[in-house]
Design a protein around this motif. Structure first.
Motif, PDB file in Angstrom:
ATOM      1  N   TYR A  46     -19.599 -24.457 -10.854  1.00 57.90           N
ATOM      2  CA  TYR A  46     -19.327 -25.859 -10.537  1.00 57.90           C
ATOM      3  C   TYR A  46     -20.536 -26.732 -10.853  1.00 57.90           C
ATOM      4  CZ  TYR A  46     -19.535 -29.809  -7.305  1.00 57.90           C
ATOM      5  OH  TYR A  46     -19.723 -31.037  -6.756  1.00 57.90           O
ATOM      6  N   MET A  47     -20.266 -27.902 -11.440  1.00 63.11           N
ATOM      7  CA  MET A  47     -21.306 -28.901 -11.670  1.00 63.11           C
ATOM      8  C   MET A  47     -20.827 -30.221 -11.070  1.00 63.11           C
ATOM      9  SD  MET A  47     -22.649 -28.047 -15.551  1.00 63.11           S
ATOM     10  CE  MET A  47     -21.237 -28.743 -16.336  1.00 63.11           C
ATOM     11  N   GLU A  48     -21.764 -31.033 -10.637  1.00 64.12           N
ATOM     12  CA  GLU A  48     -21.421 -32.321 -10.045  1.00 64.12           C
ATOM     13  C   GLU A  48     -20.549 -33.117 -11.015  1.00 64.12           C
ATOM     14  OE1 GLU A  48     -23.641 -36.160  -8.076  1.00 64.12           O
ATOM     15  OE2 GLU A  48     -24.779 -34.346  -8.434  1.00 64.12           O
ATOM     16  N   ASN A  49     -19.572 -33.813 -10.471  1.00 63.91           N
ATOM     17  CA  ASN A  49     -18.619 -34.642 -11.218  1.00 63.91           C
ATOM     18  C   ASN A  49     -17.565 -33.862 -11.999  1.00 63.91           C
ATOM     19  OD1 ASN A  49     -19.744 -37.081 -10.283  1.00 63.91           O
ATOM     20  ND2 ASN A  49     -21.322 -36.963 -11.852  1.00 63.91           N
ATOM     21  N   ASP A  50     -17.471 -32.539 -11.815  1.00 63.89           N
ATOM     22  CA  ASP A  50     -16.351 -31.797 -12.382  1.00 63.89           C
ATOM     23  C   ASP A  50     -15.070 -32.269 -11.711  1.00 63.89           C
ATOM     24  OD1 ASP A  50     -17.660 -30.147 -14.164  1.00 63.89           O
ATOM     25  OD2 ASP A  50     -17.810 -28.458 -12.789  1.00 63.89           O
ATOM     26  N   ILE A  63     -13.767 -31.539  -8.216  1.00 65.78           N
ATOM     27  CA  ILE A  63     -13.773 -30.139  -7.786  1.00 65.78           C
ATOM     28  C   ILE A  63     -14.397 -29.991  -6.400  1.00 65.78           C
ATOM     29  CG2 ILE A  63     -14.678 -27.830  -8.289  1.00 65.78           C
ATOM     30  CD1 ILE A  63     -12.356 -28.623 -10.113  1.00 65.78           C
ATOM     31  N   ASN A  64     -15.456 -30.756  -6.118  1.00 61.22           N
ATOM     32  CA  ASN A  64     -16.065 -30.634  -4.789  1.00 61.22           C
ATOM     33  C   ASN A  64     -15.089 -31.052  -3.688  1.00 61.22           C
ATOM     34  OD1 ASN A  64     -16.260 -33.366  -5.396  1.00 61.22           O
ATOM     35  ND2 ASN A  64     -18.221 -33.622  -4.365  1.00 61.22           N
ATOM     36  N   VAL A  83     -13.034 -21.747 -15.060  1.00 62.37           N
ATOM     37  CA  VAL A  83     -12.667 -21.537 -16.452  1.00 62.37           C
ATOM     38  C   VAL A  83     -12.479 -22.936 -17.027  1.00 62.37           C
ATOM     39  CG1 VAL A  83     -10.988 -20.536 -18.034  1.00 62.37           C
ATOM     40  CG2 VAL A  83     -11.550 -19.347 -15.899  1.00 62.37           C
ATOM     41  N   ALA A  84     -13.251 -23.250 -18.059  1.00 65.38           N
ATOM     42  CA  ALA A  84     -13.262 -24.614 -18.590  1.00 65.38           C
ATOM     43  C   ALA A  84     -13.034 -24.624 -20.098  1.00 65.38           C
ATOM     44  CB  ALA A  84     -14.595 -25.278 -18.258  1.00 65.38           C
ATOM     45  N   SER A  85     -12.540 -25.760 -20.563  1.00 61.77           N
ATOM     46  CA  SER A  85     -12.429 -26.044 -21.988  1.00 61.77           C
ATOM     47  C   SER A  85     -13.139 -27.366 -22.188  1.00 61.77           C
ATOM     48  CB  SER A  85     -10.961 -26.146 -22.406  1.00 61.77           C
ATOM     49  OG  SER A  85     -10.878 -26.496 -23.762  1.00 61.77           O
TER      50      SER A  85
END
Length: 127
Positions: A46-50, A63-64, A83-85
């Motif tokens: 996870y990264m901020e603003n996902d 996501i948070n 899992v990201a694109s």
């Protein structure tokens, strides 16, 4: 955490190792619309603003906030693989699949995303 992709007859299995997830749930195998994936697949934290698309009308949720509404403790949030694109989140493993990537009646190709725990025999799961 170790991850790799393995070619498979009907799609691909994503293997990702992490120990905090309850593997008795069905949340560890998901099917997604392969043709909607535009920028390849990566597995990351996870990264901020996902954010993720959470409804068919295209509405999104950070996501948070998703983790918060699912009552996932803050200390465990960085342990959950995403899992990201590109910048799109396809699947928060064990939590939710994005509406954007769900299989629909017009889907032509399907990809199977599967979490397999470390130490489990991959041949037993792949059949």
């Amino acid at each position: 955490m170790v991850h790799y992709f393995k070619s498979k007859k009907f799609g691909r299995f994503i293997r990702c190792y992490i120990d905090i997830l309850d593997l008795t749930k069905k949340e560890y195998t998901k099917f997604a619309d392969y043709d909607r994936i535009q920028n390849g697949i990566t597995i990351r934290k996870y990264m901020e603003n996902d954010y993720m698309v959470i409804a068919s009308d295209g509405s999104t949720k950070k996501i948070n906030r998703l983790f918060s509404s699912c009552k996932i403790p803050v200390a465990e949030r960085l342990q959950i693989p995403l899992v990201a694109s590109g910048h799109d989140i396809i699947w928060a493993v064990g939590v939710r699949l994005s509406e954007k990537y769900k299989v629909r009646p017009d889907t032509k190709r399907v990809i199977c995303l599967e979490y397999i725990p470390e130490g489990e025999n991959e041949d037993e799961r792949a059949d």
